[in-house]
Structures are given as structure tokens and as C-alpha cells.
Design a protein around this motif. Structure first.
Motif, PDB file in Angstrom:
ATOM      1  N   VAL A  67      -4.260  11.382 -69.348  1.00 26.87           N
ATOM      2  CA  VAL A  67      -5.636  10.720 -68.975  1.00 26.87           C
ATOM      3  C   VAL A  67      -5.767   9.296 -69.251  1.00 26.87           C
ATOM      4  N   LEU A  68      -6.325   8.620 -68.479  1.00 27.38           N
ATOM      5  CA  LEU A  68      -6.887   6.962 -68.650  1.00 27.38           C
ATOM      6  C   LEU A  68      -8.099   6.820 -68.623  1.00 27.38           C
ATOM      7  N   VAL A  69      -8.793   6.462 -69.774  1.00 26.62           N
ATOM      8  CA  VAL A  69     -10.135   5.861 -69.885  1.00 26.62           C
ATOM      9  C   VAL A  69     -10.285   4.334 -69.499  1.00 26.62           C
ATOM     10  N   PHE A  70     -11.071   3.971 -68.522  1.00 27.40           N
ATOM     11  CA  PHE A  70     -11.217   2.778 -68.286  1.00 27.40           C
ATOM     12  C   PHE A  70     -12.603   2.108 -68.126  1.00 27.40           C
ATOM     13  N   GLY A  71     -13.004   1.053 -67.909  1.00 21.90           N
ATOM     14  CA  GLY A  71     -14.224   0.515 -67.995  1.00 21.90           C
ATOM     15  C   GLY A  71     -14.271  -0.852 -66.896  1.00 21.90           C
ATOM     16  N   HIS A  72     -14.988  -1.743 -67.335  1.00 26.12           N
ATOM     17  CA  HIS A  72     -15.050  -3.153 -66.700  1.00 26.12           C
ATOM     18  C   HIS A  72     -15.873  -3.009 -65.547  1.00 26.12           C
ATOM     19  N   SER A  73     -15.839  -2.315 -64.431  1.00 27.31           N
ATOM     20  CA  SER A  73     -16.692  -2.246 -63.269  1.00 27.31           C
ATOM     21  C   SER A  73     -17.918  -1.690 -63.530  1.00 27.31           C
ATOM     22  N   HIS A  74     -18.269  -0.867 -64.472  1.00 25.38           N
ATOM     23  CA  HIS A  74     -19.845  -0.167 -64.571  1.00 25.38           C
ATOM     24  C   HIS A  74     -19.871   0.746 -63.622  1.00 25.38           C
ATOM     25  N   ILE A  75     -18.831   1.262 -62.781  1.00 28.58           N
ATOM     26  CA  ILE A  75     -18.832   2.028 -61.814  1.00 28.58           C
ATOM     27  C   ILE A  75     -18.261   3.374 -62.260  1.00 28.58           C
ATOM     28  N   PRO A  76     -18.858   4.599 -62.276  1.00 26.39           N
ATOM     29  CA  PRO A  76     -18.378   5.830 -62.645  1.00 26.39           C
ATOM     30  C   PRO A  76     -16.990   6.101 -61.647  1.00 26.39           C
ATOM     31  N   TRP A  77     -16.023   6.569 -62.281  1.00 30.74           N
ATOM     32  CA  TRP A  77     -14.934   6.889 -61.583  1.00 30.74           C
ATOM     33  C   TRP A  77     -14.029   8.062 -62.134  1.00 30.74           C
ATOM     34  N   ASP A  78     -13.839   9.059 -61.058  1.00 26.88           N
ATOM     35  CA  ASP A  78     -12.984  10.287 -61.533  1.00 26.88           C
ATOM     36  C   ASP A  78     -12.005  10.575 -60.472  1.00 26.88           C
ATOM     37  N   THR A  79     -10.666  10.240 -60.318  1.00 29.26           N
ATOM     38  CA  THR A  79      -9.678  10.580 -59.800  1.00 29.26           C
ATOM     39  C   THR A  79      -8.437  10.917 -60.575  1.00 29.26           C
ATOM     40  N   THR A  80      -7.409  11.491 -59.569  1.00 34.60           N
ATOM     41  CA  THR A  80      -6.458  11.821 -60.119  1.00 34.60           C
ATOM     42  C   THR A  80      -5.204  11.253 -59.212  1.00 34.60           C
TER      43      THR A  80
END
Length: 166
Positions: free
Chosen positions: A108-121
Motif C-alpha cells: 500500500v502506498l499513501v500519497f498526497g499533494h493533489s488534494h484529489i482523493p484516489w484509490d486504485t490498484t
């Protein structure tokens, strides 16, 4: 194991205070992830005081004080899963393949920066999660954060929480 994932709090630039709903989640979580752009060291101190375990990184808007206290990339083994945290992953196009190549050892990689929620594989099985921002929705309809559960080596109950307008 209950997880709380957040990023891009940008205090006190984008907001003066963290939302009460997010603050209430801190002590409930076994592990809190923050994917950078704290901006204010007092916010890191608050998270540290109210979290059982904090896994955080610095972001592009974080100054020398935060960079001295936080890594660019953080890792944690939790409940049979290998987590990583980073602030920025680059453009959305090609993100899954790019992150899978950069972090082949992670689940699992948790990231930020864009302020856009994201959930993909990714094709490799790497799960990519961006909680959005609890204080700066930018072009999104809501400010957000994520919660999730780890049980028996599986990430479950990944929920996006929308915060009420301020």
C-alpha cells in the motif's frame, strides 16, 4: 487495526484549525498516516500528541523545521502489509505503473499533494491511496480524509469521509 489517512493540512495557510471530525478520529486510530504538507510544526506536534502511532512525511510546502523532523519517504509494516508514505507521485497518467516500479516492495502506498482523493490498484497489486485534504478542497466538492482497517494481512473498509463545508 484501524487506520486514519490524511494529507495536505496546510495549517494555518489554508485553514486556521483542523476539522473537529478529523481531530476526533486521531485517538481512535491505531495508526495515523499523514502524507505531507503540514506547513506548521504545531500541527505535527498536535498529531504526535493525539496519535497512538504516527507515520508521516514532509511535503513540498514544508520548511526546514518539518524536513528535519520527517522523512521524504516513510515505511511501516502493519498487520502483514507493507505500507509506504510519500507526498508527491507525479501526474495522474501512469501513476500506478510509476509507483509500482518505484516501490516494488510495498503493498500500500499513501500519497498526497493533489488534494484529489484516489484509490486504485496497480497491475502488480500495489494499492494507491490519496486521502485528499481535510482543509483545502481545491477543485473537489468536499474536503476529505480516509479511514481503513487492516485484518489478517488484508486492507478492508477503506472509506472516504467528506467533511462539512466550513
Amino acid at each position: 487495526m484501524r487506520l486514519l489517512l490524511t494529507s495536505d493540512t496546510h495549517l494555518p495557510v489554508r485553514a486556521k484549525l483542523l476539522p473537529d471530525q478529523l481531530l476526533a478520529e486521531l485517538p481512535r486510530a491505531d495508526v495515523v498516516f499523514h502524507a505531507g504538507d503540514w506547513v506548521d510544526e504545531a500541527t505535527l506536534d498536535l498529531f504526535s500528541r493525539h496519535s497512538r502511532r504516527l507515520v508521516g512525511v514532509y511535503g513540498n510546502n514544508d520548511g526546514p523545521g518539518l524536513r528535519a523532523r520527517l522523512p521524504e519517504v516513510a515505511r511501516a509494516d502493519l498487520g502483514g502489509l507493507r505500507f509506504g508514505v510519500v507526498h508527491e507521485t507525479g501526474p495522474a497518467q501512469g501513476r500506478e505503473a510509476r509507483c509500482a516500479a518505484r516501490f516494488p516492495e510495498l503493498d500500500v502506498l499513501v500519497f498526497g499533494h493533489s488534494h484529489i482523493p484516489w484509490d486504485t490498484t496497480a497491475a502488480t497489486g500495489l494499492r494507491l491511496l490519496n486521502p485528499g485534504s481535510p482543509t483545502d478542497r481545491r477543485r473537489q466538492p468536499h474536503c476529505t480524509y480516509l479511514t481503513a482497517t487492516v485484518a489478517d494481512g488484508t486492507l478492508t473498509e477503506v472509506n472516504l469521509h467528506r467533511l462539512p463545508p466550513r
